[in-house]
Design an enzyme around this catalytic site. Structure first.
Site, PDB file in Angstrom:
ATOM      1  N   GLU A  91       0.800  -1.239   0.000  1.00 49.42           N
ATOM      2  CA  GLU A  91       0.000   0.000   0.000  1.00 49.42           C
ATOM      3  C   GLU A  91       0.827   1.280   0.000  1.00 49.42           C
ATOM      4  OE1 GLU A  91      -2.714  -0.453   3.297  1.00 49.42           O
ATOM      5  OE2 GLU A  91      -3.556  -2.292   2.477  1.00 49.42           O
ATOM      6  N   ASP A 138     -12.520  -9.980  -0.823  1.00 42.24           N
ATOM      7  CA  ASP A 138     -13.819 -10.082  -0.148  1.00 42.24           C
ATOM      8  C   ASP A 138     -14.777  -9.144  -0.869  1.00 42.24           C
ATOM      9  OD1 ASP A 138     -12.925  -7.629   0.909  1.00 42.24           O
ATOM     10  OD2 ASP A 138     -12.787  -8.357   2.962  1.00 42.24           O
ATOM     11  N   GLU A 174      -6.487 -10.460  -1.284  1.00 33.79           N
ATOM     12  CA  GLU A 174      -7.297 -10.220  -0.074  1.00 33.79           C
ATOM     13  C   GLU A 174      -8.771 -10.134  -0.434  1.00 33.79           C
ATOM     14  OE1 GLU A 174      -5.819  -6.881   2.194  1.00 33.79           O
ATOM     15  OE2 GLU A 174      -3.734  -7.406   1.807  1.00 33.79           O
ATOM     16  N   ASN A 234       1.941  -5.160  -3.202  1.00 26.04           N
ATOM     17  CA  ASN A 234       0.526  -5.436  -2.904  1.00 26.04           C
ATOM     18  C   ASN A 234      -0.204  -4.134  -2.583  1.00 26.04           C
ATOM     19  OD1 ASN A 234      -1.565  -7.459  -2.254  1.00 26.04           O
ATOM     20  ND2 ASN A 234      -1.355  -6.746  -0.135  1.00 26.04           N
TER      21      ASN A 234
HETATM   22  O1  G3I Z   1      -6.008  -8.410  18.947  1.00 27.76           O
HETATM   23  C1  G3I Z   1      -6.298  -7.120  19.446  1.00 27.76           C
HETATM   24  C2  G3I Z   1      -7.127  -7.190  20.698  1.00 27.76           C
HETATM   25  O2  G3I Z   1      -6.384  -7.844  21.705  1.00 27.76           O
HETATM   26  C3  G3I Z   1      -7.522  -5.791  21.125  1.00 27.76           C
HETATM   27  O3  G3I Z   1      -8.375  -5.857  22.218  1.00 27.76           O
HETATM   28  C4  G3I Z   1      -8.211  -5.060  20.010  1.00 27.76           C
HETATM   29  C5  G3I Z   1      -8.552  -3.620  20.391  1.00 27.76           C
HETATM   30  O4  G3I Z   1      -8.556  -2.761  19.271  1.00 27.76           O
HETATM   31  O5  G3I Z   1      -7.357  -5.045  18.866  1.00 27.76           O
HETATM   32  C6  G3I Z   1      -7.030  -6.334  18.395  1.00 27.76           C
HETATM   33  O6  G3I Z   1      -6.186  -6.178  17.270  1.00 27.76           O
HETATM   34  C7  G3I Z   1      -6.806  -5.780  16.063  1.00 27.76           C
HETATM   35  C8  G3I Z   1      -6.452  -6.785  14.994  1.00 27.76           C
HETATM   36  O7  G3I Z   1      -6.961  -6.375  13.743  1.00 27.76           O
HETATM   37  C9  G3I Z   1      -7.012  -8.183  15.300  1.00 27.76           C
HETATM   38  O8  G3I Z   1      -8.387  -8.140  15.272  1.00 27.76           O
HETATM   39  C10 G3I Z   1      -6.264  -4.419  15.660  1.00 27.76           C
HETATM   40  O9  G3I Z   1      -6.697  -3.437  16.607  1.00 27.76           O
HETATM   41  C11 G3I Z   1      -6.754  -4.058  14.287  1.00 27.76           C
HETATM   42  O10 G3I Z   1      -6.100  -2.854  13.876  1.00 27.76           O
HETATM   43  C12 G3I Z   1      -6.425  -5.154  13.317  1.00 27.76           C
HETATM   44  O11 G3I Z   1      -6.974  -4.828  12.057  1.00 27.76           O
HETATM   45  C13 G3I Z   1      -6.403  -5.466  10.953  1.00 27.76           C
HETATM   46  C14 G3I Z   1      -6.040  -4.417   9.919  1.00 27.76           C
HETATM   47  O12 G3I Z   1      -5.549  -5.051   8.742  1.00 27.76           O
HETATM   48  C15 G3I Z   1      -4.947  -3.489  10.412  1.00 27.76           C
HETATM   49  O13 G3I Z   1      -3.724  -4.131  10.408  1.00 27.76           O
HETATM   50  C16 G3I Z   1      -7.417  -6.440  10.375  1.00 27.76           C
HETATM   51  O14 G3I Z   1      -7.605  -7.525  11.287  1.00 27.76           O
HETATM   52  C17 G3I Z   1      -6.908  -6.989   9.054  1.00 27.76           C
HETATM   53  O15 G3I Z   1      -7.918  -7.749   8.419  1.00 27.76           O
HETATM   54  C18 G3I Z   1      -6.523  -5.855   8.129  1.00 27.76           C
HETATM   55  O16 G3I Z   1      -5.983  -6.380   6.946  1.00 27.76           O
HETATM   56  C19 G3I Z   1      -5.615  -5.431   5.959  1.00 27.76           C
HETATM   57  C20 G3I Z   1      -4.395  -5.941   5.273  1.00 27.76           C
HETATM   58  O17 G3I Z   1      -3.362  -6.184   6.197  1.00 27.76           O
HETATM   59  C21 G3I Z   1      -3.919  -4.959   4.204  1.00 27.76           C
HETATM   60  N1  G3I Z   1      -4.985  -4.620   3.291  1.00 27.76           N
HETATM   61  C22 G3I Z   1      -6.235  -4.192   3.893  1.00 27.76           C
HETATM   62  C23 G3I Z   1      -6.730  -5.215   4.910  1.00 27.76           C
HETATM   63  C24 G3I Z   1      -8.052  -4.821   5.466  1.00 27.76           C
HETATM   64  O18 G3I Z   1      -7.977  -3.638   6.194  1.00 27.76           O
END
Ligand code: G3I
Length: 453
Positions: free
Chosen positions: A163, A273, A271, A205
């Protein structure tokens, strides 16, 4: 409005049209031969492709989740566990527990792993967010080197950089602390990754790069074209493909994949969806799957989660399994499309092939461009038979050809055809010759195709 048996709501009309459009693939289910594959991974493997999913380490004790993973998918991406904040939470102290859990499970099940992601402006550990300049550049390169070395030999493809381009109409790089270390940060990351794990495919990516007409797509295309021309080690481009009503599957989605593939890289849907439900969601999944199958260098598809409830945007029910783990209509349309098949991923040679005689020929372009002008050098390569002559077709998306050398030309804008001159029509099997031209415009998307004679 009260619906009677005579009145038809707009929603009903849309669903009827969508259902009709899907009819062909649903009929296929009825006609499916007895030996059709019954899982996504096996169905994709019939054409040499993979079908993967992102998974989260935190869900791996859920037996429904793991059961679907083990049964259906043959490629795995860690949804968050290989990101920079997860693998280097403190500078120089690496942490691979959750990433290893995912990787080891996948490999023990005979599945391959896509690594996501080595360098990204987002999900940086706190210590990195506050860095800049050469110390940040060095820290980023050290991260790439350490993580890619740790997993050397175990990763099918790495998202080396994620990105890095801006949304909107600029087509430029995204501003970030990494970008401010110098425009060459991306190629430096790719070189470090290649040195650390020469066997992994190295991908760029991004999202919102699924529509060929978007400036962001063109910006990424120009970077990949430039990397190929200068020998920067890049093997693949990942198209995240997060779709919904505001960002639907573009009508030129397949063309977009093909245009990137023509640069001499694999393309991967990384990715996927698609928000929605029922037959309209199913028909969108069908379109995406068929687009990949139609592009020889589309190596595979990864969906971004297993059940709707596992998704980062669960409210949009964007995945192939419902919250209980049942297969949705979208699942059936993907499986049927995969079983209908397509040409398998081809050799890792560059660009377009047009093959009217045995052996055929290929053409690739290297571009030197500036503000509103370019010089293109086109390389014509004979296939397994010698050529007596060749014809090349190029497409100028803007501007005109102002001069050319070593080829005859017909037309000077839009579709331009080129044929050999006397001295360069005969090309031995596997040998190459070159011609060139200068033009106005960007020269992006020339996409040369070759016809042998
Ligand atoms: O695991 C913690 C939890 O312990 C905590 O209580 C909670 C509070 O906010 O956060 C949890 O972590 C979160 C994590 O996902 C697991 O659910 C993070 O805050 C959250 O920022 C994170 O989001 C991820 C996001 O990327 C940011 O990295 C998403 O799961 C993930 O699906 C998403 O994936 C991205 C790709 O990497 C890049 N392209 C876009 C895609 C979708 O946004």
């Amino acid at each position: 409005m009260k619906l009677t048996s005579r009145s038809v709501s707009p929603v009903a009309i849309v669903s009827t049209v969508a259902a009709a459009a899907l009819g062909a693939s649903l009929m296929l289910a009825a006609n499916t031969p007895a030996n059709a594959a019954t899982t996504l991974g096996a169905a994709a493997a019939q054409s040499g492709r993979y079908f993967g999913t992102a998974i989260a380490a935190g869900r791996m004790n859920d037996s429904t989740y793991i059961g679907i993973l083990n049964r259906e998918f043959d490629m795995v991406t860690a949804e968050n566990e290989m990101k920079m904040d997860a693998t280097e939470p403190q500078q120089g102290r690496f942490s691979y527990g959750n990433a290893d859990r995912i990787l080891n499970h996948a490999r023990n099940q005979g599945k391959r792993v896509r690594g996501h992601a080595l360098a990204w402006h987002s999900q940086q550990p706190g210590w990195m967010q506050s860095m800049s300049g050469s110390s940040l550049r060095n820290a980023m390169l050290n991260h790439v080197t350490q993580v890619a070395t740790y997993y050397r030999g175990k990763i099918y493809a790495w998202d080396v950089v994620n990105e890095a381009f801006a949304d909107g109409s600029s087509g430029a790089r995204r501003d970030s602390n990494l970008q401010r270390t110098g425009n060459d940060w991306i190629e430096a990351a790719f070189r470090a990754a290649r040195a650390a794990d020469p066997g992994a495919k190295l991908c760029y990516n991004d999202y919102n790069t699924d529509d060929w007409s978007h400036a962001k797509t063109q910006g990424v295309y120009r970077m990949v074209q430039d990397f190929k021309a200068r020998g920067v080690p890049i093997d693949c481009v990942g198209f995240q493909s997060h779709f919904n009503a505001q960002s639907p599957v573009p009508s030129n989605y397949q063309t977009n994949l093909q245009n990137f593939a023509n640069l001499g890289v694999d393309v991967q849907i990384t990715e996927l969806d698609i928000e929605g439900s029922g037959s309209s969601q199913a028909s969108n999944y069908d379109r995406v799957t068929r687009a990949c199958l139609a592009v020889t260098r589309c190596a595979g598809i990864t969906v971004w989660g297993i059940r709707d409830t596992d998704s980062w945007r669960a409210y949009g029910t964007p995945l192939l399994f419902d919250g209980s783990g049942n297969k949705k209509a979208a699942y059936n349309s993907v499986l049927n499309a995969l079983n209908a098949g397509g040409p398998g991923p081809g050799p890792t040679t560059t660009t377009t092939t047009n093959d009217p005689i045995p052996g055929g020929c290929t053409a690739s372009v290297s571009l030197n461009s500036w503000d509103n002008g370019f010089v293109a050098t086109v390389k014509v390569t004979a296939g397994s038979s010698a050529l007596r002559g060749w014809q090349i077709t190029t497409t100028l998306s803007s501007g005109t050809v102002t001069s050319s050398w070593n080829a005859n030309r017909s037309g000077n804008s839009g579709t331009v055809n080129w044929t050999n001159v006397d001295f360069n029509g005969a090309v031995g099997a596997g040998q190459s010759t070159e011609f060139g031209f200068q033009g106005t415009g960007s020269g992006a998307g020339l996409n040369p195709s070759c016809t042998a004679s």
